[in-house]
Write a protein that holds these residues in place. Structure first.
Motif, PDB file in Angstrom:
ATOM      1  N   ILE A 155      50.151  37.452  46.469  1.00  0.00           N
ATOM      2  CA  ILE A 155      49.532  36.871  45.427  1.00  0.00           C
ATOM      3  C   ILE A 155      48.189  36.104  45.638  1.00  0.00           C
ATOM      4  N   GLN A 156      47.711  37.563  45.685  1.00  0.00           N
ATOM      5  CA  GLN A 156      45.861  37.279  45.737  1.00  0.00           C
ATOM      6  C   GLN A 156      45.642  38.217  45.216  1.00  0.00           C
ATOM      7  N   VAL A 157      46.072  39.115  44.802  1.00  0.00           N
ATOM      8  CA  VAL A 157      45.850  40.408  44.024  1.00  0.00           C
ATOM      9  C   VAL A 157      46.040  40.435  42.268  1.00  0.00           C
ATOM     10  N   ASN A 158      45.015  40.771  41.160  1.00  0.00           N
ATOM     11  CA  ASN A 158      45.767  40.413  40.404  1.00  0.00           C
ATOM     12  C   ASN A 158      46.935  41.095  39.778  1.00  0.00           C
ATOM     13  N   THR A 159      46.953  40.772  38.713  1.00  0.00           N
ATOM     14  CA  THR A 159      48.587  41.197  38.222  1.00  0.00           C
ATOM     15  C   THR A 159      48.580  42.259  38.052  1.00  0.00           C
ATOM     16  N   PRO A 160      49.345  42.811  38.545  1.00  0.00           N
ATOM     17  CA  PRO A 160      49.247  44.872  38.201  1.00  0.00           C
ATOM     18  C   PRO A 160      49.422  45.108  36.502  1.00  0.00           C
ATOM     19  N   ASN A 161      49.879  44.111  35.182  1.00  0.00           N
ATOM     20  CA  ASN A 161      49.319  45.021  34.324  1.00  0.00           C
ATOM     21  C   ASN A 161      47.933  44.214  33.310  1.00  0.00           C
ATOM     22  N   ILE A 162      47.129  44.539  34.644  1.00  0.00           N
ATOM     23  CA  ILE A 162      45.286  43.817  34.040  1.00  0.00           C
ATOM     24  C   ILE A 162      44.929  45.014  33.154  1.00  0.00           C
ATOM     25  N   SER A 163      43.862  44.530  31.910  1.00  0.00           N
ATOM     26  CA  SER A 163      44.060  44.774  30.742  1.00  0.00           C
ATOM     27  C   SER A 163      42.841  46.169  30.519  1.00  0.00           C
ATOM     28  N   SER A 164      41.720  45.189  31.588  1.00  0.00           N
ATOM     29  CA  SER A 164      40.798  45.377  31.058  1.00  0.00           C
ATOM     30  C   SER A 164      39.700  45.930  33.089  1.00  0.00           C
ATOM     31  N   GLU A 165      39.065  46.864  32.836  1.00  0.00           N
ATOM     32  CA  GLU A 165      37.971  46.539  34.353  1.00  0.00           C
ATOM     33  C   GLU A 165      37.851  45.487  34.764  1.00  0.00           C
ATOM     34  N   GLU A 166      36.787  45.121  33.968  1.00  0.00           N
ATOM     35  CA  GLU A 166      36.328  44.013  33.993  1.00  0.00           C
ATOM     36  C   GLU A 166      36.952  42.604  34.191  1.00  0.00           C
ATOM     37  N   LEU A 167      38.138  42.414  33.262  1.00  0.00           N
ATOM     38  CA  LEU A 167      38.651  41.348  33.891  1.00  0.00           C
ATOM     39  C   LEU A 167      39.561  41.236  35.623  1.00  0.00           C
ATOM     40  N   ARG A 168      39.575  42.788  35.531  1.00  0.00           N
ATOM     41  CA  ARG A 168      40.066  42.839  36.924  1.00  0.00           C
ATOM     42  C   ARG A 168      39.083  42.484  38.022  1.00  0.00           C
ATOM     43  N   LEU A 169      38.112  42.211  37.765  1.00  0.00           N
ATOM     44  CA  LEU A 169      36.700  42.492  38.915  1.00  0.00           C
ATOM     45  C   LEU A 169      36.516  41.256  38.388  1.00  0.00           C
ATOM     46  N   ASP A 170      36.703  40.304  37.371  1.00  0.00           N
ATOM     47  CA  ASP A 170      36.706  39.422  37.855  1.00  0.00           C
ATOM     48  C   ASP A 170      37.713  38.189  38.074  1.00  0.00           C
ATOM     49  N   GLN A 171      38.820  38.587  38.304  1.00  0.00           N
ATOM     50  CA  GLN A 171      39.698  37.754  39.219  1.00  0.00           C
ATOM     51  C   GLN A 171      39.356  38.058  40.677  1.00  0.00           C
ATOM     52  N   LEU A 172      39.420  39.167  40.957  1.00  0.00           N
ATOM     53  CA  LEU A 172      38.892  39.156  42.432  1.00  0.00           C
ATOM     54  C   LEU A 172      37.946  38.730  42.635  1.00  0.00           C
ATOM     55  N   SER A 173      36.632  38.613  41.751  1.00  0.00           N
ATOM     56  CA  SER A 173      35.629  37.887  43.086  1.00  0.00           C
ATOM     57  C   SER A 173      36.053  36.449  42.755  1.00  0.00           C
ATOM     58  N   GLY A 174      36.970  35.516  41.669  1.00  0.00           N
ATOM     59  CA  GLY A 174      37.217  34.591  42.225  1.00  0.00           C
ATOM     60  C   GLY A 174      37.793  34.236  44.463  1.00  0.00           C
ATOM     61  N   PHE A 175      38.551  34.940  44.720  1.00  0.00           N
ATOM     62  CA  PHE A 175      38.545  35.749  46.062  1.00  0.00           C
ATOM     63  C   PHE A 175      37.857  34.639  46.872  1.00  0.00           C
ATOM     64  N   GLU A 176      36.646  35.073  46.770  1.00  0.00           N
ATOM     65  CA  GLU A 176      35.302  34.088  47.754  1.00  0.00           C
ATOM     66  C   GLU A 176      35.167  33.695  47.437  1.00  0.00           C
ATOM     67  N   VAL A 177      35.540  32.500  45.791  1.00  0.00           N
ATOM     68  CA  VAL A 177      35.163  31.157  45.772  1.00  0.00           C
ATOM     69  C   VAL A 177      36.309  30.581  45.710  1.00  0.00           C
ATOM     70  N   PHE A 178      37.282  30.521  46.377  1.00  0.00           N
ATOM     71  CA  PHE A 178      38.307  29.714  46.435  1.00  0.00           C
ATOM     72  C   PHE A 178      38.732  30.026  48.154  1.00  0.00           C
ATOM     73  N   HIS A 179      38.085  31.557  48.363  1.00  0.00           N
ATOM     74  CA  HIS A 179      38.429  31.006  49.690  1.00  0.00           C
ATOM     75  C   HIS A 179      36.926  30.303  50.801  1.00  0.00           C
ATOM     76  N   GLY A 180      35.680  30.369  49.692  1.00  0.00           N
ATOM     77  CA  GLY A 180      34.611  29.519  50.477  1.00  0.00           C
ATOM     78  C   GLY A 180      35.066  28.641  51.230  1.00  0.00           C
ATOM     79  N   ILE A 181      34.185  28.283  52.222  1.00  0.00           N
ATOM     80  CA  ILE A 181      34.257  26.746  53.018  1.00  0.00           C
ATOM     81  C   ILE A 181      32.745  26.638  51.946  1.00  0.00           C
ATOM     82  N   ALA A 182      33.035  25.109  51.685  1.00  0.00           N
ATOM     83  CA  ALA A 182      32.237  23.937  50.809  1.00  0.00           C
ATOM     84  C   ALA A 182      31.301  23.429  51.870  1.00  0.00           C
ATOM     85  N   THR A 183      30.415  23.206  51.845  1.00  0.00           N
ATOM     86  CA  THR A 183      28.754  22.239  52.727  1.00  0.00           C
ATOM     87  C   THR A 183      28.128  21.119  51.859  1.00  0.00           C
TER      88      THR A 183
END
Length: 451
Positions: free
Chosen positions: A54-82
């Protein structure tokens, strides 16, 4: 009747999509729900049985740009706030993933200290008071949630969570032990009896973009506040402030449907759980601490994450349990299927999904009530929790030492305990389960575990 309306709608949808040709009376029962999220369901066996499903993008992702946008959210979501990135000065935990372990649930416990956080949140309000829009009235000097940790390592409010055991006996002699939470805390300068509170656990985060894409009218069609058909089900919509567009919108997220969109739910959690200020949720007029780009990535990461599949749907006990789920009336509120509409993302548009919720508020009886009404919901009313991914939550938990728990405050240690806590509008379904033969109860629980 409400249940027949659901079946007729599903029949029309399935016929229109060319999926099935079936009689209305059996529409729900016969639909294959394996693809819980439609085309967004993750069928890659490498992901299904681990924390990445439930962390990787949907298998029906429509574009490479959107795929990378979704995956880049992993770092933000799993980052530690300071402190430098906006944490505090008071907070509940220091990151999204600190509470939502691998996008799943967190542990049901209250722990003090800077290094020993909790994934539970405690909503508070002035008891017996509500604003003009129905909003809870904040506790002076506190706000709407206890932020018990501080950046200098102190623990505030003397939080303590204990459990009281209860015993329930089935007609066949089987015994089930339940537990009820007993939470205590102190707010300096405010009398305890004047504060209403609500203990909440962290839910799994997936399928949120699909829930946002369920047409509002499809939800309203299920609403019956006056129980006009006399079936004992009186679901009602929750209309809450829409911070992005102004006015009010249909609430879909949170245990009391208190947020209308994924973006607003994310912004509220950032501020209330971590003290991080976003453009969308900034009640104190403070400087914004999250860039527009990072916030977009955080939201799209959730909206376009894949959904795990239901498992073993042709197994005899599972199919029997699915039938009992409907016969007992569970599906009257935990509505199996919808077809989505989404103009922004083609991935989320026109999907036949099976979230097992109507996103409406229901009276669940005094056993699950608390002392903090919220907008349209009184202390006994809760949004129908989606059941998709119910069994998958245990898979994630096993991998990270987190035991899956259920209901809004995590009191139930199994779906069976959760069922036995159901009251109010759900009393009829609970009683049907309670009076059923042991093998029938096992079949229904097996079906739930397959989701």
């Amino acid at each position: 009747m409400r249940s027949m309306a659901v079946k007729h709608r599903l029949l029309s949808l399935t016929l229109a999509l060319g999926i099935l040709s079936i009689a209305p009376a059996h529409a729900d029962e016969d639909i294959d729900i394996t693809l819980l999220g439609g085309d967004t369901t993750q069928l890659n066996p490498g992901f299904q049985q681990n924390q990445n499903a439930i962390q990787v993008n949907t298998p029906n992702i429509s574009s490479e740009e959107l795929r990378l946008d979704q995956l880049s959210g992993f770092e933000v979501f799993h980052g530690i706030a300071t402190e430098e990135s906006g944490l505090g000065p008071q907070f509940v935990n220091d990151g999204c993933a600190s509470c939502h372990v691998q996008n799943g649930k967190g542990s049901v416990r209250i722990r003090a200290g800077r290094q020993n956080g909790t994934s539970m949140v405690i909503k508070v309000a002035m008891r017996g008071e509500q604003g003009e829009d129905g909003a809870p009235v904040d506790v002076p000097g506190i706000g709407e949630q206890l932020q018990h940790r501080t950046v200098d390592g102190k623990s505030l409010y003397r939080l303590r969570l204990r459990w009281k055991s209860l015993t329930r006996r089935y007609p066949d002699g089987s015994v089930l032990e339940l537990r009820r939470p007993h939470l205590t805390f102190r707010v300096p300068g405010v009398k305890k009896r004047t504060i209403g509170s609500s203990l909440r656990m962290t839910p799994m985060l997936f399928g949120s973009g699909l829930l946002e894409s369920i047409p509002e009218q499809s939800i309203l069609d299920l609403s019956d506040p006056e129980d006009s058909d006399n079936n004992g089900i009186s679901g009602k919509p929750s209309y809450v402030p829409d911070r992005e567009n102004g006015g009010f919108a249909l609430g879909r997220f949170g245990f009391r449907a208190s947020q209308p969109t994924v973006a607003q739910q994310t912004a509220a959690a950032s501020f209330l759980d971590m003290g991080v200020v976003t453009e969308l949720f900034n009640p104190s007029g403070l400087p914004v601490e999250v860039s527009e780009d990072d916030f977009y990535k955080l939201v799209v990461y959730q909206e376009l994450a894949s959904v795990p599949p239901a498992r073993d749907q042709t197994a005899k006990r599972v199919t029997r349990g699915k039938k009992l789920f409907q016969e007992f009336g569970c599906s009257d509120c935990h509505v199996m299927s919808f077809v989505t509409e989404n103009e922004q993302y083609t991935e989320l548009d026109g999907q036949l999904i099976h979230p097992f919720t109507d996103l409406l508020l229901h009276d669940m009886g005094p056993g699950l009530a608390d002392t903090r009404p919220e907008f349209s919901a009184n202390g006994r009313e809760w949004r129908t929790t989606p059941l998709w991914g119910l069994g998958f939550s245990k898979i994630i938990g096993r991998n990270f030492g987190v035991r899956a728990t259920y209901l809004h405050d995590g009191r139930a240690r199994s779906p069976e305990e959760a069922i036995m806590w159901h009251g109010g509008e759900a009393s009829k379904s609970r009683n049907a389960f309670r009076k059923a033969k042991k093998r029938q109860r096992r079949a229904l629980l097996t079906f739930l575990d397959s989701l």
